[in-house]
Design a protein around this motif. Structure first.
Motif, PDB file in Angstrom:
ATOM      1  N   SER A  20     -15.896 -14.628 -20.990  1.00  0.00           N
ATOM      2  CA  SER A  20     -14.904 -13.617 -20.617  1.00  0.00           C
ATOM      3  C   SER A  20     -15.086 -13.209 -19.160  1.00  0.00           C
ATOM      4  O   SER A  20     -14.104 -12.954 -18.456  1.00  0.00           O
ATOM      5  CB  SER A  20     -14.979 -12.415 -21.544  1.00  0.00           C
ATOM      6  N   ASP A  35      -5.175 -15.301 -17.607  1.00  0.00           N
ATOM      7  CA  ASP A  35      -6.639 -15.266 -17.599  1.00  0.00           C
ATOM      8  C   ASP A  35      -7.171 -13.939 -18.141  1.00  0.00           C
ATOM      9  O   ASP A  35      -8.213 -13.898 -18.798  1.00  0.00           O
ATOM     10  CB  ASP A  35      -7.178 -15.528 -16.196  1.00  0.00           C
ATOM     11  N   TYR A  56     -13.268 -15.695 -16.802  1.00  0.00           N
ATOM     12  CA  TYR A  56     -11.813 -15.510 -16.835  1.00  0.00           C
ATOM     13  C   TYR A  56     -11.400 -14.177 -16.221  1.00  0.00           C
ATOM     14  O   TYR A  56     -10.370 -14.084 -15.554  1.00  0.00           O
ATOM     15  CB  TYR A  56     -11.279 -15.647 -18.264  1.00  0.00           C
ATOM     16  N   TYR A  75      -5.768 -12.188 -20.470  1.00  0.00           N
ATOM     17  CA  TYR A  75      -5.637 -12.320 -21.921  1.00  0.00           C
ATOM     18  C   TYR A  75      -6.772 -13.178 -22.484  1.00  0.00           C
ATOM     19  O   TYR A  75      -7.392 -12.824 -23.490  1.00  0.00           O
ATOM     20  CB  TYR A  75      -4.280 -12.929 -22.275  1.00  0.00           C
ATOM     21  N   ARG A  76      -7.061 -14.304 -21.826  1.00  0.00           N
ATOM     22  CA  ARG A  76      -8.141 -15.199 -22.285  1.00  0.00           C
ATOM     23  C   ARG A  76      -9.483 -14.481 -22.227  1.00  0.00           C
ATOM     24  O   ARG A  76     -10.309 -14.638 -23.126  1.00  0.00           O
ATOM     25  CB  ARG A  76      -8.159 -16.478 -21.440  1.00  0.00           C
ATOM     26  N   GLU A  79      -9.673 -12.251 -25.204  1.00  0.00           N
ATOM     27  CA  GLU A  79      -9.923 -13.025 -26.428  1.00  0.00           C
ATOM     28  C   GLU A  79     -11.383 -13.463 -26.519  1.00  0.00           C
ATOM     29  O   GLU A  79     -12.003 -13.368 -27.576  1.00  0.00           O
ATOM     30  CB  GLU A  79      -9.001 -14.248 -26.494  1.00  0.00           C
TER      31      GLU A  79
END
Length: 172
Positions: free
Chosen positions: A119, A141, A122, A143-144, A147
């Motif tokens: 995380s 990125d 990103y 959002y990634r 996640e």
């Protein structure tokens, strides 16, 4: 490993480069940047090709805001360990401080390719995209990163649950 453990390891064998590198990293984490530089330099005196000592010293210089030295050390770390994602991450941090966002973006992308994707990678790459005016990629990125952060949190939660279940089973 805590600073005290490293002190003990160095007392037992002052030729253990990893003890100096580990203590240097602990000093970076506690913002004792001069001590971190000294220990990373001691590790390099023992092993001049020790890429991770260059990486840690780069982080210490970054903390001291001696950015030219940080960039030099992170470049050397990458030359010695071109497949180490954490070396690219260190240089990306320096480049971001220097406001060289395209260079930082390139290094973060390389770190992601080398893996493991985290995380943090990103999140930092999202910040670079934002600084470069690419809102769509910045949002993707971000959002990634979210996640991956959730997955890491889920993994930590699962590990804690398993540990608790083992303790409960052991007590029965």
């Amino acid at each position: 490993m805590a600073v005290g453990d490293c002190d003990h390891a160095i007392q037992l064998d002052p030729a253990v480069k990893q003890a100096y590198r580990t203590r240097a990293l602990a000093y970076v984490e506690s913002a004792a940047f001069d001590r971190a530089v000294a220990d990373a330099t001691a590790a390099l005196a023992l092993a001049p090709e020790y890429a991770d000592a260059f990486r840690v010293r780069a982080l210490a210089h970054l903390g001291k805001q001696t950015l030219d030295q940080a960039l030099e050390d992170s470049n050397q770390a990458i030359r010695l360990a071109p497949l180490a994602a954490e070396c690219y991450l260190a240089r990306a941090r320096v480049l971001m401080q220097q406001q060289s966002y395209q260079g930082a973006l390139d290094d973060l992308s390389q770190a992601i390719r080398l893996g493991p994707a985290t995380s943090e990678l990103y999140r930092l790459r999202s910040a670079c995209y934002e600084k470069l005016g690419d809102a769509i990629r910045a949002a993707a990125d971000s959002y990634r990163a979210s996640e991956l952060g959730k997955e890491a949190g889920d993994a930590a939660s699962d590990a804690a649950s398993e540990s608790l279940e083992r303790k409960e089973t052991d007590n029965q």
